[in-house]
Design a protein around this motif. Sequence first.
Motif, PDB file in Angstrom:
ATOM      1  N   UNK A  32      -4.546   0.014  -0.082  1.00  0.00           N
ATOM      2  CA  UNK A  32      -3.474  -0.327  -1.022  1.00  0.00           C
ATOM      3  C   UNK A  32      -3.226   0.838  -1.987  1.00  0.00           C
ATOM      4  N   UNK A  33      -4.288   1.457  -2.458  1.00  0.00           N
ATOM      5  CA  UNK A  33      -4.173   2.602  -3.369  1.00  0.00           C
ATOM      6  C   UNK A  33      -3.471   3.779  -2.697  1.00  0.00           C
ATOM      7  N   UNK A  34      -3.792   4.001  -1.421  1.00  0.00           N
ATOM      8  CA  UNK A  34      -3.149   5.093  -0.680  1.00  0.00           C
ATOM      9  C   UNK A  34      -1.650   4.846  -0.543  1.00  0.00           C
ATOM     10  N   UNK A  57       0.841   7.386  10.262  1.00  0.00           N
ATOM     11  CA  UNK A  57       0.326   6.159  10.880  1.00  0.00           C
ATOM     12  C   UNK A  57      -0.526   5.377   9.888  1.00  0.00           C
ATOM     13  N   UNK A  58      -0.294   5.662   8.594  1.00  0.00           N
ATOM     14  CA  UNK A  58      -0.918   4.913   7.513  1.00  0.00           C
ATOM     15  C   UNK A  58      -2.442   4.974   7.570  1.00  0.00           C
ATOM     16  N   UNK A  59      -2.942   6.182   7.897  1.00  0.00           N
ATOM     17  CA  UNK A  59      -4.363   6.515   7.820  1.00  0.00           C
ATOM     18  C   UNK A  59      -5.231   5.679   8.768  1.00  0.00           C
ATOM     19  N   UNK A  60      -4.661   5.273   9.892  1.00  0.00           N
ATOM     20  CA  UNK A  60      -5.405   4.493  10.885  1.00  0.00           C
ATOM     21  C   UNK A  60      -5.910   5.389  12.010  1.00  0.00           C
ATOM     22  N   UNK A  63      -1.967  -8.108   2.453  1.00  0.00           N
ATOM     23  CA  UNK A  63      -3.238  -8.827   2.462  1.00  0.00           C
ATOM     24  C   UNK A  63      -4.326  -7.892   2.984  1.00  0.00           C
ATOM     25  N   UNK A  64      -4.605  -6.840   2.221  1.00  0.00           N
ATOM     26  CA  UNK A  64      -5.622  -5.862   2.579  1.00  0.00           C
ATOM     27  C   UNK A  64      -6.714  -5.842   1.518  1.00  0.00           C
ATOM     28  N   UNK A  65      -7.950  -5.699   1.966  1.00  0.00           N
ATOM     29  CA  UNK A  65      -9.075  -5.608   1.050  1.00  0.00           C
ATOM     30  C   UNK A  65      -9.745  -4.249   1.219  1.00  0.00           C
ATOM     31  N   UNK A  66      -9.920  -3.533   0.144  1.00  0.00           N
ATOM     32  CA  UNK A  66     -10.632  -2.263   0.188  1.00  0.00           C
ATOM     33  C   UNK A  66      -9.999  -1.263   1.139  1.00  0.00           C
ATOM     34  N   UNK A  67     -10.845  -0.681   1.996  1.00  0.00           N
ATOM     35  CA  UNK A  67     -10.386   0.359   2.923  1.00  0.00           C
ATOM     36  C   UNK A  67      -9.919  -0.202   4.260  1.00  0.00           C
ATOM     37  N   UNK A  99       4.638   2.063  -4.019  1.00  0.00           N
ATOM     38  CA  UNK A  99       4.487   0.606  -3.952  1.00  0.00           C
ATOM     39  C   UNK A  99       3.790   0.248  -2.655  1.00  0.00           C
ATOM     40  N   UNK A 100       3.521  -1.038  -2.482  1.00  0.00           N
ATOM     41  CA  UNK A 100       2.950  -1.525  -1.231  1.00  0.00           C
ATOM     42  C   UNK A 100       3.885  -2.581  -0.662  1.00  0.00           C
ATOM     43  N   UNK A 101       3.866  -2.762   0.669  1.00  0.00           N
ATOM     44  CA  UNK A 101       4.718  -3.807   1.251  1.00  0.00           C
ATOM     45  C   UNK A 101       4.333  -5.182   0.731  1.00  0.00           C
ATOM     46  N   UNK A 102       5.282  -6.075   0.773  1.00  0.00           N
ATOM     47  CA  UNK A 102       5.046  -7.468   0.397  1.00  0.00           C
ATOM     48  C   UNK A 102       5.434  -8.356   1.572  1.00  0.00           C
TER      49      UNK A 102
END
Length: 289
Positions: free
Chosen positions: A235-237, A193-196, A250-254, A244-247
């Motif tokens: 984004x790093x996770x 769940x992408x760490x949510x 628009x994420x900042x930090x955690x 890679x990350x989706x395109x």
Amino acid sequence: MADVVVTGSGGDLGRWVVGSLVRAGWRVRCLDHEHPAEDTPPGVTAVETDLTDAGETLEAVLAVDPEAVVHLAAVGPQYYAPSRVYENNTLAAYHVLTAAGEAGADVVWTSSESVYGWVFAEEQVFPDALPVSVDHACRPEDQYGVSKAAAEATAESVARRYDVPVTTIRPSWIQHPGAYECTDADGEDVVDNFWSYVDVRDVVRLVRAALESPPDGEETVHAAAAENYVGRPTRELFEEAFGSVPTPCDLAGTESALSTANAGAAYGWEPEYSYHEAATDDVGPWDEW
């Protein structure tokens, strides 16, 4: 004092919702598959109900002519055969939400982030964009996610057919103060769940906000904490887990992978609780919170 019907009232979320509604002055009618063993508090009645039975559910809901119905009852794929999960969740949602429509009641109910298809997927599914909005395509392949997607279609139809306000909440991984499971998880392995996550008290606050300011028609919202539970840039996770990350991203930090912007726009709701403090919070039993 108004009447509200709450299904799944004995569950880990339901007990918190019932406690909050009682303290807010609602008369609460609890519907669950088992009658509570302990005495119910003042302002609460409990009826053992098979929500997969249309007539029984309709009788139980219409008996009090409720102003609102909060549908939380469901079973998960970890404990039951796939056909039972799908049948139980789909039928229960149809019967409860239709009964709410017949009563002319406001509806708040919990779907799941699993409708997107990544939580219980055989192979990890990559989101189309970050953060994930409620407009993201739903591609469930497991019985739980499919049952929730079917229930969402029912919710939309009830809002149209009966002209009642319906709020669909898609919670992330619900955590309880002092007993956060996510902080014990390995962030490198648990990516479904992408760490949510979300604190149960924030979900209760969103339920209350939807009851206090019903939408015009059907509104779908996320319930998620503001940040991931790993404590590293999201984004790093993604880059470490997927390469890679989706395109667009628009994420900042955690910041959480799930956007709650629409919950803010519709109900003025923002998550208040974070694992930094809530994981060790001592707030007492659910009925004292």
